[in-house]
Design a protein around this motif. Structure first.
Motif, PDB file in Angstrom:
ATOM      1  N   SER A 196     -15.507 116.984 -32.175  1.00  0.00           N
ATOM      2  CA  SER A 196     -14.735 117.492 -33.308  1.00  0.00           C
ATOM      3  C   SER A 196     -14.127 118.852 -33.000  1.00  0.00           C
ATOM      4  N   GLN A 197     -14.803 119.612 -32.129  1.00  0.00           N
ATOM      5  CA  GLN A 197     -14.331 120.966 -31.852  1.00  0.00           C
ATOM      6  C   GLN A 197     -13.337 121.021 -30.703  1.00  0.00           C
ATOM      7  N   THR A 198     -13.134 119.873 -30.032  1.00  0.00           N
ATOM      8  CA  THR A 198     -12.171 119.883 -28.926  1.00  0.00           C
ATOM      9  C   THR A 198     -10.766 119.567 -29.416  1.00  0.00           C
ATOM     10  N   ILE A 199     -10.670 119.090 -30.680  1.00  0.00           N
ATOM     11  CA  ILE A 199      -9.351 118.775 -31.237  1.00  0.00           C
ATOM     12  C   ILE A 199      -8.695 120.078 -31.690  1.00  0.00           C
ATOM     13  N   PRO A 200      -7.444 120.329 -31.267  1.00  0.00           N
ATOM     14  CA  PRO A 200      -6.796 121.583 -31.684  1.00  0.00           C
ATOM     15  C   PRO A 200      -6.659 121.638 -33.200  1.00  0.00           C
ATOM     16  N   ILE A 201      -7.143 122.717 -33.775  1.00  0.00           N
ATOM     17  CA  ILE A 201      -7.136 122.833 -35.232  1.00  0.00           C
ATOM     18  C   ILE A 201      -5.708 122.843 -35.775  1.00  0.00           C
ATOM     19  N   LEU A 202      -4.773 123.384 -34.971  1.00  0.00           N
ATOM     20  CA  LEU A 202      -3.383 123.433 -35.427  1.00  0.00           C
ATOM     21  C   LEU A 202      -2.804 122.036 -35.609  1.00  0.00           C
ATOM     22  N   ALA A 203      -3.373 121.048 -34.858  1.00  0.00           N
ATOM     23  CA  ALA A 203      -2.884 119.683 -34.978  1.00  0.00           C
ATOM     24  C   ALA A 203      -3.430 119.004 -36.229  1.00  0.00           C
ATOM     25  N   ILE A 204      -4.668 119.333 -36.593  1.00  0.00           N
ATOM     26  CA  ILE A 204      -5.255 118.657 -37.754  1.00  0.00           C
ATOM     27  C   ILE A 204      -4.891 119.330 -39.060  1.00  0.00           C
ATOM     28  N   ALA A 205      -4.719 120.640 -39.013  1.00  0.00           N
ATOM     29  CA  ALA A 205      -4.525 121.386 -40.255  1.00  0.00           C
ATOM     30  C   ALA A 205      -3.442 120.779 -41.152  1.00  0.00           C
ATOM     31  N   PRO A 206      -2.231 120.496 -40.621  1.00  0.00           N
ATOM     32  CA  PRO A 206      -1.203 119.945 -41.524  1.00  0.00           C
ATOM     33  C   PRO A 206      -1.615 118.587 -42.096  1.00  0.00           C
ATOM     34  N   MET A 207      -2.304 117.772 -41.269  1.00  0.00           N
ATOM     35  CA  MET A 207      -2.708 116.448 -41.757  1.00  0.00           C
ATOM     36  C   MET A 207      -3.705 116.583 -42.908  1.00  0.00           C
ATOM     37  N   VAL A 208      -4.651 117.481 -42.739  1.00  0.00           N
ATOM     38  CA  VAL A 208      -5.655 117.689 -43.791  1.00  0.00           C
ATOM     39  C   VAL A 208      -4.966 118.116 -45.083  1.00  0.00           C
ATOM     40  N   ILE A 209      -4.073 119.092 -44.944  1.00  0.00           N
ATOM     41  CA  ILE A 209      -3.387 119.610 -46.125  1.00  0.00           C
ATOM     42  C   ILE A 209      -2.571 118.499 -46.805  1.00  0.00           C
ATOM     43  N   VAL A 210      -1.848 117.706 -45.987  1.00  0.00           N
ATOM     44  CA  VAL A 210      -0.994 116.664 -46.546  1.00  0.00           C
ATOM     45  C   VAL A 210      -1.841 115.564 -47.188  1.00  0.00           C
ATOM     46  N   VAL A 211      -2.883 115.125 -46.473  1.00  0.00           N
ATOM     47  CA  VAL A 211      -3.713 114.037 -47.006  1.00  0.00           C
ATOM     48  C   VAL A 211      -4.379 114.469 -48.311  1.00  0.00           C
ATOM     49  N   LEU A 212      -4.968 115.667 -48.302  1.00  0.00           N
ATOM     50  CA  LEU A 212      -5.637 116.131 -49.527  1.00  0.00           C
ATOM     51  C   LEU A 212      -4.618 116.381 -50.634  1.00  0.00           C
ATOM     52  N   GLY A 213      -3.431 116.863 -50.249  1.00  0.00           N
ATOM     53  CA  GLY A 213      -2.383 117.102 -51.240  1.00  0.00           C
ATOM     54  C   GLY A 213      -1.964 115.805 -51.904  1.00  0.00           C
ATOM     55  N   SER A 214      -1.930 114.700 -51.124  1.00  0.00           N
ATOM     56  CA  SER A 214      -1.467 113.426 -51.673  1.00  0.00           C
ATOM     57  C   SER A 214      -2.469 112.839 -52.661  1.00  0.00           C
ATOM     58  N   VAL A 215      -3.735 113.270 -52.567  1.00  0.00           N
ATOM     59  CA  VAL A 215      -4.682 112.799 -53.586  1.00  0.00           C
ATOM     60  C   VAL A 215      -4.873 113.855 -54.672  1.00  0.00           C
ATOM     61  N   GLY A 216      -3.960 114.808 -54.699  1.00  0.00           N
ATOM     62  CA  GLY A 216      -3.947 115.741 -55.825  1.00  0.00           C
ATOM     63  C   GLY A 216      -4.747 117.011 -55.595  1.00  0.00           C
ATOM     64  N   LEU A 217      -5.293 117.200 -54.375  1.00  0.00           N
ATOM     65  CA  LEU A 217      -6.068 118.410 -54.121  1.00  0.00           C
ATOM     66  C   LEU A 217      -5.161 119.457 -53.458  1.00  0.00           C
TER      67      LEU A 217
END
Lengths: 281, 259
Positions: free
Chosen positions: A123-144
């Motif tokens: 989990s820590q080898t994945i670049p955080i910059l790559a996941i950050a937008p996905m997390v924000i978008v996915v959570l945003g789409s469920v209203g968070l």
């Protein structure tokens, strides 16, 4: 005293660097003013959009945005620090809980140790910059929206040192201390609360100091890819859009001041806990 | 007086399987410890004396044979908190004060009169007044006395002690031996005591079990019959020296010098 010397050395180096970096863009201006050392220094240390702002320019910017603007206004640095700080602290709390929970599970089950550990490290080898937008978008789409998605990114970064430190700490009691519990026929939770957790405290605090600093990094990274309206990250991003280098540096200074005080705060709690646990001063 | 057996082991064996083949830690051990006995297990390292104590305490499981503690299997006895165990090192929890360390088993058992028991047992080992100290503030001998108080706090009839004074210097050890004997006389507990010191074994015990390594077995059992209220001066008497001589002979006979 040594700290002061190092600070002074950094300041001097900074001023010198500012001269060299800024004369490149301000050559024409210096020529127009008639050249010479005094003009070179004066102009390169007072540009409106310098390559590297001089320390006093950053100090003035911090002063202006902290003390001359009401803290609830968008122009206030305090406002942005608070936005980032709140998601940092939420993420830190979640990450610490997740980290301790995982460590407890891993210590109590060989199967979980074997099956979870590789994923935790991966989990820590994945670049955080790559996941950050996905997390924000996915959570945003469920209203968070708001601070929660950002604190998820903080949590993602800071559970790791807590898990690693706590696994080591929870397994630190020696066989004799564990055998003692066995002779009392102590239950699993009793061994955890009365032996493993207290023994893990020094490891926990070392981990927490790392975790809280990277929780802040996580929150700032979480503000960058989404065009967030507020927070230290958005302040940096806005500064870079409009070439406001002084504003970027002021945000940087604020970020490091916040990080330093957070780590210092954890250190303070550690000292209180140590005193209560009879650790030799 | 026919005292009942507190511990009885018959044909007890324990084999550890290691990468280099089986290690016969204990073989065909037969031993009975009666109520009120002070039994010492003595032998060179590797003779299984600590292993035997750990089997009695259910910290190891025998591979063959049977052991009973207070008429129960070791596991039931452990679950009934039938014994107090004193380890080679004090094994105090450094984040607990002296009284909290002694109170630890009582917290776990949920004992009602914990505070009174802690005080009573700290007084028994002459540590009244040190309740609020942390372990690092005490000397090694005092730390081991705290651990004895902790074992006594369970108020078991049986005390299992694994070389409790092995790490201490001789002067402190003599003093603690004297105190332990007084404690034993006062509390009338049954004690099984592991040691590798001949004078310690002879001075303390009512019976001495001499063991030998590879495989770990009992080669001699000696009834000492020394008076119960003895002082350290007894070590100069002929009776004492005779017993010590017999222990030494036993150890010599059982020891192979091939290795």
């Amino acid at each position: 005293m040594p700290v002061t010397v190092v600070c002074l050395a950094i300041l001097v180096a900074w001023y010198i660097a500012a001269v060299f970096m800024n004369t490149v863009v301000a050559e024409a201006k210096i020529e127009a003013a008639g050249g010479g050392l005094v003009n070179t220094l004066d102009i390169s240390w007072s540009l409106e959009r310098p390559v590297i702002p001089a320390p006093h320019q950053v100090v003035v910017e911090v002063w202006k945005t902290v003390f001359t603007v009401a803290p609830w206004k968008v122009k206030s640095l305090v406002f942005h620090v608070w936005v980032t700080l709140s998601s940092t602290l939420l993420g830190f709390a979640l990450g610490t809980l997740l980290g301790i929970g995982l460590a407890v599970a891993i210590v109590h089950s060989k199967l979980l140790n074997k099956s979870l550990m590789p994923w935790i490290i991966a989990s820590q080898t994945i670049p955080i910059l790559a996941i950050a937008p996905m997390v924000i978008v996915v959570l945003g789409s469920v209203g968070l929206t708001g601070i929660f998605p950002k604190s998820i990114i903080s949590m993602y970064l800071c559970f790791f040192p807590v898990t690693i430190g706590m696994v080591k700490g929870l397994t630190s009691p020696d066989p004799m201390q564990l055998d003692l519990m066995r002779t009392y026929n102590a239950s699993g939770p009793q061994v955890l609360w009365k032996l493993r957790f207290p023994a893990a405290m020094p490891f926990l605090f070392t981990s927490l100091k790392i975790a809280i600093a990277i929780a802040l990094t996580g929150a700032i990274v979480g503000e960058l890819p989404t065009g967030a309206q507020a927070g230290i990250g958005s302040r940096m991003l806005a500064g870079s859009y409009y070439g406001q280098t002084i504003q970027i540096w002021a945000a940087l200074v604020a970020a490091s001041a916040v990080a330093a005080s957070l780590v210092y705060g954890v250190g303070g709690i550690e000292r209180v806990v140590n005193a209560r646990m009879g650790v030799r001063a | 007086m026919t005292a009942q057996a507190v511990i009885s082991a018959s044909d007890l064996s324990l084999t550890f399987t290691t990468a280099d083949g089986p290690v016969f830690a204990l073989q065909d051990i037969n031993l009975t410890v009666k109520d009120g006995d002070f039994v010492s297990l003595i032998g060179p390292s590797g003779c299984g004396k600590t292993t035997l104590l750990r089997v009695i305490a259910d910290l190891e499981r025998a591979s063959a044979g049977t052991v009973s503690v207070n008429g129960m299997a070791p596991e039931q006895a452990r679950k009934a908190r039938a014994y107090g165990y004193v380890f080679q090192a004090p094994a105090l929890y450094p984040w607990r004060t002296v009284e909290q360390n002694v109170g630890l088993p009582l917290e776990i058992m949920g004992t009602a009169d914990a505070a009174a028991r802690v005080k009573r047992n700290l007084d028994l080992v002459n540590l009244g007044g040190f309740e609020k100290k942390f372990p690092w503030q005490l000397s090694g001998g005092m730390q081991q006395r705290v651990s004895i108080a902790r074992a006594l706090a369970v108020e078991p009839k049986l005390l299992l002690m694994d070389e409790p004074f092995g790490a201490l210097d001789e002067i402190v050890r003599d003093k603690l031996n004297q105190q332990l004997l007084e404690l034993w006389a006062a509390t009338k507990k049954t004690v099984v005591f592991v040691t590798h010191s001949i004078p310690e074994a002879v001075f303390l015990s009512t019976r001495i079990v001499v063991m030998s390594p590879r495989p770990g077995r009992i080669i001699d059992v000696i009834e000492t019959n020394l008076p119960r209220d003895r002082t350290l001066d007894i070590r100069e008497t002929g009776a004492f020296l005779k017993i010590a001589q017999r222990v030494r002979e036993g150890l010599k006979a059982g020891h192979s010098y091939e290795d």
